[in-house]
Write a protein that holds these residues in place. Structure first.
Motif, PDB file in Angstrom:
ATOM      1  N   PRO A  16       3.837 -12.081  72.821  1.00 32.14           N
ATOM      2  CA  PRO A  16       5.419 -12.336  73.372  1.00 32.14           C
ATOM      3  C   PRO A  16       6.066 -10.771  73.789  1.00 32.14           C
ATOM      4  O   PRO A  16       5.084  -9.436  73.048  1.00 32.14           O
ATOM      5  CB  PRO A  16       6.356 -12.483  72.025  1.00 32.14           C
ATOM      6  N   PRO A  17       6.758 -10.816  74.802  1.00 29.69           N
ATOM      7  CA  PRO A  17       7.033  -8.783  75.288  1.00 29.69           C
ATOM      8  C   PRO A  17       7.947  -8.396  74.516  1.00 29.69           C
ATOM      9  O   PRO A  17       8.537  -9.579  73.976  1.00 29.69           O
ATOM     10  CB  PRO A  17       7.506  -9.694  76.827  1.00 29.69           C
ATOM     11  N   LYS A  18       7.460  -7.504  74.155  1.00 27.34           N
ATOM     12  CA  LYS A  18       8.441  -6.770  73.257  1.00 27.34           C
ATOM     13  C   LYS A  18       9.877  -6.566  74.308  1.00 27.34           C
ATOM     14  O   LYS A  18      10.130  -6.008  75.603  1.00 27.34           O
ATOM     15  CB  LYS A  18       7.873  -5.149  73.223  1.00 27.34           C
ATOM     16  N   ILE A  19      10.925  -6.655  73.020  1.00 20.41           N
ATOM     17  CA  ILE A  19      12.346  -6.616  73.863  1.00 20.41           C
ATOM     18  C   ILE A  19      13.092  -5.427  73.257  1.00 20.41           C
ATOM     19  O   ILE A  19      12.357  -4.424  72.983  1.00 20.41           O
ATOM     20  CB  ILE A  19      12.888  -7.697  73.095  1.00 20.41           C
ATOM     21  N   GLN A  72      14.606 -13.596  68.501  1.00 21.49           N
ATOM     22  CA  GLN A  72      15.693 -13.127  69.661  1.00 21.49           C
ATOM     23  C   GLN A  72      16.557 -12.927  70.614  1.00 21.49           C
ATOM     24  O   GLN A  72      16.365 -11.818  70.933  1.00 21.49           O
ATOM     25  CB  GLN A  72      13.913 -13.612  70.643  1.00 21.49           C
ATOM     26  N   THR A  89       6.013 -14.396  65.424  1.00 20.36           N
ATOM     27  CA  THR A  89       6.868 -13.940  66.667  1.00 20.36           C
ATOM     28  C   THR A  89       7.689 -12.560  66.264  1.00 20.36           C
ATOM     29  O   THR A  89       8.035 -12.172  67.814  1.00 20.36           O
ATOM     30  CB  THR A  89       7.781 -14.871  67.141  1.00 20.36           C
ATOM     31  N   GLN A 118       5.940  -9.551  66.374  1.00 20.15           N
ATOM     32  CA  GLN A 118       5.300  -8.907  67.548  1.00 20.15           C
ATOM     33  C   GLN A 118       6.283  -8.799  69.145  1.00 20.15           C
ATOM     34  O   GLN A 118       5.805  -7.914  69.868  1.00 20.15           O
ATOM     35  CB  GLN A 118       4.787 -10.416  68.040  1.00 20.15           C
ATOM     36  N   SER A 119       7.752  -9.032  68.552  1.00 23.58           N
ATOM     37  CA  SER A 119       8.207  -9.004  69.759  1.00 23.58           C
ATOM     38  C   SER A 119       9.408  -8.021  69.631  1.00 23.58           C
ATOM     39  O   SER A 119      10.007  -7.280  70.719  1.00 23.58           O
ATOM     40  CB  SER A 119       9.254  -9.991  70.536  1.00 23.58           C
TER      41      SER A 119
END
Length: 269
Positions: free
Chosen positions: A6-9, A109, A137, A140-141
């Motif tokens: 997942p893209p980084k926030i 998220q 998740t 990772q994000s």
């Protein structure tokens, strides 16, 4: 980039994002997260605490708060100077949340991406216990500086804590260190009695090649303070366990602030 990642926030106003994790429940992870956040605040830092445990949110109880109307409430909520967010503000703790992993990850998220945390020195994320999809998740994000893994001294806890250490290694999140909770009971005369074993935290840190952040003693008032909505670091700042938390906060801050924090060992067990 791995297409499955997942893209980084982005959290531009937050200097350090620290996950507090454990391989299993029952080791006092949420209590450590709450008192670490309180200790960082009491040392002069601006702090947020995000309760990512969807199934068993404990931040509302530990800070003396209940469910709130999201239509009339601006999140995060501030209590004792700490900015707070938890699923327990949205769903009554007595109601079971029955969600599969992807929905849990989506909710967590949203706590990061859709809530204005403002300017913070530290955002502490109390991860759910275990090493499932939600934990992976989020790890990772979220733009994590690193993770603090909580264990107790006994071998059973260590077995699960090793899984947590391995998980962070697999998702390339640095481990800031291991903290051992419920290390010993100290009586009025200063005699220390180990209840749940000896030296497990330092053993895990050594075998993992990461820092040992320290021991937190047993004090029955820790649970009492949590149940009554005021972390022990604030309620009894002169207690031995409160002083241990203040020392832990300084150690965590020192480790997280080092330029090499992003290059700390990625542990493979």
């Amino acid at each position: 980039m791995n297409p499955q990642m997942p893209p980084k926030i982005s959290l531009p106003g937050v200097k350090q994002v620290i996950a507090v994790a454990s391989g299993k429940g029952g080791v006092g992870k949420s209590t450590v997260a709450a008192n670490l956040a309180m200790a960082l605040h009491m040392s002069g830092k601006t702090v947020g605490l995000m309760d990512a445990d969807i199934y068993g949110p404990s931040v509302p109880l530990m800070f003396g708060l209940g469910t709130l109307d999201p239509k009339t409430t601006a999140f995060p909520i501030e209590k004792y100077g700490i900015r707070l967010m938890s699923m327990g503000f949205l769903v009554d703790p007595s109601q079971a949340v029955i969600w599969r992993g992807p929905k849990v990850a989506q909710a967590v998220q949203s706590f990061l991406a859709q809530i204005d945390w403002g300017q913070l020195d530290y955002l502490i994320i109390d991860l759910p216990p275990g090493t499932g999809d939600a934990q992976l998740t989020l790890s990772q994000s979220a733009p994590l500086t690193g993770a603090v893994v909580v264990t107790t001294p006994g071998e059973v806890s260590l077995i699960d804590a090793r899984k947590g250490v391995k998980m962070f290694g697999e998702v390339r999140v640095p481990i800031l260190g291991i903290v051992e909770n419920m290390s010993y009971f100290e009586d009025a005369a200063g005699n220390k009695t180990p209840i749940f074993g000896v030296g497990g935290g330092s053993k895990l840190a050594e075998e993992s090649g990461v820092a040992f952040l320290g021991e937190l003693p047993i004090d029955p008032r820790v649970a009492q303070c949590g149940d009554n909505g005021e972390p022990i670091v604030r309620k009894y700042p002169d207690a031995a366990v409160a002083k241990s938390y203040m020392a832990l906060a300084k150690t965590v801050a020192d480790v997280a602030s080092k330029p090499t924090a992003s290059a700390l060992p990625h542990v493979q067990l």
